[in-house]
Enzyme design. Structure first.
Site, mmCIF file in Angstrom:
data_model
loop_
_atom_site.group_PDB
_atom_site.id
_atom_site.type_symbol
_atom_site.label_atom_id
_atom_site.label_comp_id
_atom_site.label_asym_id
_atom_site.label_seq_id
_atom_site.Cartn_x
_atom_site.Cartn_y
_atom_site.Cartn_z
ATOM 1 N N GLU A 121 -28.968 13.950 26.363
ATOM 2 C CA GLU A 121 -28.297 14.766 27.381
ATOM 3 C C GLU A 121 -29.134 14.904 28.641
ATOM 4 O O GLU A 121 -30.325 15.242 28.583
ATOM 5 C CB GLU A 121 -27.997 16.152 26.806
ATOM 6 C CG GLU A 121 -26.647 16.669 27.175
ATOM 7 C CD GLU A 121 -25.520 15.778 26.648
ATOM 8 O OE1 GLU A 121 -24.944 15.018 27.459
ATOM 9 O OE2 GLU A 121 -25.221 15.845 25.467
ATOM 10 N N GLY A 150 -16.514 19.055 28.465
ATOM 11 C CA GLY A 150 -17.712 18.254 28.292
ATOM 12 C C GLY A 150 -17.450 16.943 27.583
ATOM 13 O O GLY A 150 -18.390 16.287 27.123
ATOM 14 N N SER A 185 -13.361 14.095 30.721
ATOM 15 C CA SER A 185 -11.977 13.840 31.130
ATOM 16 C C SER A 185 -11.928 13.121 32.469
ATOM 17 O O SER A 185 -11.034 12.291 32.708
ATOM 18 C CB SER A 185 -11.198 15.160 31.209
ATOM 19 O OG SER A 185 -11.797 16.059 32.141
ATOM 20 N N SER A 186 -12.885 13.408 33.349
ATOM 21 C CA SER A 186 -12.870 12.780 34.672
ATOM 22 C C SER A 186 -13.163 11.288 34.580
ATOM 23 O O SER A 186 -12.496 10.467 35.224
ATOM 24 C CB SER A 186 -13.871 13.462 35.599
ATOM 25 O OG SER A 186 -15.189 13.373 35.085
ATOM 26 N N ASP A 197 -21.133 8.349 31.386
ATOM 27 C CA ASP A 197 -19.728 8.566 31.039
ATOM 28 C C ASP A 197 -18.887 7.331 31.347
ATOM 29 O O ASP A 197 -17.998 6.952 30.581
ATOM 30 C CB ASP A 197 -19.166 9.765 31.808
ATOM 31 C CG ASP A 197 -19.854 11.064 31.442
ATOM 32 O OD1 ASP A 197 -20.529 11.110 30.396
ATOM 33 O OD2 ASP A 197 -19.722 12.029 32.205
ATOM 34 N N TYR A 220 -26.098 21.869 37.632
ATOM 35 C CA TYR A 220 -26.269 20.444 37.291
ATOM 36 C C TYR A 220 -27.122 19.780 38.369
ATOM 37 O O TYR A 220 -28.100 19.072 38.078
ATOM 38 C CB TYR A 220 -24.894 19.786 37.197
ATOM 39 C CG TYR A 220 -24.871 18.369 36.659
ATOM 40 C CD1 TYR A 220 -24.315 18.084 35.421
ATOM 41 C CD2 TYR A 220 -25.364 17.306 37.403
ATOM 42 C CE1 TYR A 220 -24.264 16.790 34.927
ATOM 43 C CE2 TYR A 220 -25.335 16.010 36.923
ATOM 44 C CZ TYR A 220 -24.786 15.760 35.687
ATOM 45 O OH TYR A 220 -24.749 14.474 35.220
#
Length: 372
Positions: free
Chosen positions: A25, A114, A117-118, A162, A212
């Site tokens: 992460e 998390g 989805s984007s 991602d 972030y």
């Protein structure tokens, strides 16, 4: 110019998945390692060319569509539709002059969970447009376009993991990602007697949030002070010496998390290559502790879910995603999944949290064409 537009009007549909990051992460934007896998939930983009220069974007999950012209595209906030029209903008930056388009979206990835989805949306649109317009983009070019969409058009400082997962994952495998070289390896992820239980805390987070960005900038600053290209270049056996050279607690904590998290990814990959999935559990739990204590991106809903899953029999549990909300994953004996879900629900009720949602995740394919 566009081979896919010859003859009769045509539309194509592509589906790209959400993802669970098994471990690794916030390592992606530090040139490190990550180990995501695709999930069954995803976004399907159906795209068709128009005879004008109008972009019409609609979603089955949104009440209002968006209309604008190709020539009007410019980086900036366009809400949920920005992730779709941003792909068109990124293609123009790549030298493509697209026609007007109808873009219809249908996603079952929970927003703000998390689970990316984007990236599922961006990857599905990019793959569909590559197909519709017969662009023949390479895998690396598709990756660059999807990353440019999120980083430069939407303004989300994501590291690229991602998008790699959305485009390159395969069923039954986790994707070992080297985020410096963008090299990937399909690692078998066997779940015979175990299940990956995903608990959606339903506490939403925002990827482009200041927290972030603060951690991304903190990692860059720590690397600069240590004289390395990125924190990935700090060896584990030199971590203590590196921490002694940093005089700010925040930078020390960020550095410790990134260096130890990279090591956990590498150890997890070795265990999965050997087929020893259960032995991964303690590494997941160690990752959770690092994100809670060093990187400080967990919230009570995440901590309670992870702790409760372990008490209920999980061999390991951790937050997954950007943090400050979203999901927790637990590596749970398959026979104990229902018991574990009930335990988390009871703990949430006791703490006065919003009721969570839960599902089992299976390593699934990356972007693929659907329909004919």
């Amino acid at each position: 110019m566009f081979g896919g537009l010859r003859g009769e009007p045509v539309s194509v549909s592509w589906r790209a998945p959400g993802r669970v990051n098994l471990i690794g992460e916030h390592t992606d934007y530090n040139d490190g390692y990550a180990l995501p896998f695709a999930i069954e939930q995803g976004c399907t983009a159906t795209v068709a060319a128009r005879s004008d220069d109008l972009l019409q974007v609609s979603s089955r999950q949104q009440d209002d569509g968006v209309q604008l012209r190709v020539g009007e595209l410019a980086p900036g906030a366009t809400g949920w539709a920005g992730y779709a029209v941003g792909v068109v903008w990124a293609l123009t930056q790549h030298g493509v002059v697209p026609p007007g388009l109808d873009i219809e979206l249908d996603s079952d990835v929970p927003i703000g969970s998390g689970l990316s989805s984007s990236a599922a949306l961006v990857c599905s649109v990019a793959a569909a447009l590559d197909d519709l317009l017969s662009l023949g983009l390479s895998g690396d070019e598709l990756l660059a376009i999807t990353r440019r969409t999120e980083n430069d058009f939407v303004g989300a400082p994501t590291g690229g993991m991602d998008q790699l997962a959305g485009l390159r994952c395969t069923a039954g495998h986790a994707l070992f990602c080297d985020m410096r070289t963008l090299a990937t390896e399909q690692v078998p992820f066997e779940l015979t007697d175990l299940a990956v239980l995903v608990v959606d805390t339903r506490a939403e987070h925002e990827h482009a949030s200041g927290e972030y960005r603060r951690r991304r900038e903190g990692g860059e600053e720590a690397a600069r002070r240590l004289g390395v290209r990125a924190l990935r270049d700090v060896p584990l056996d030199e971590l203590a010496a590196a921490l002694d050279r940093l005089d700010e607690d925040e930078l020390r904590r960020y550095t410790r998390h990134i260096v130890t998290e990279n090591d956990r990814v590498l150890r997890t990959v070795e265990l999965l290559r050997a087929g020893d999935t259960a032995a991964v559990g303690p590494l997941l739990s160690a990752s959770q502790a690092s994100m809670r204590d060093d990187f400080r991106i967990t919230i009570p809903e995440l901590d309670v879910a992870a702790e409760t899953l372990e008490v209920a029999g999980a061999v390991g549990a951790r937050m997954t995603g950007g943090g400050f909300g979203g999901c927790v994953i637990g590596l749970v004996p398959a026979a104990d999944v229902d018991t574990a879900v009930a335990a988390v629900e009871a703990a949430y009720e006791q703490h006065g949290f919003r009721a969570p949602a839960a599902f089992r995740a299976q390593p699934s394919p990356g972007a693929h064409r659907v329909g004919r």
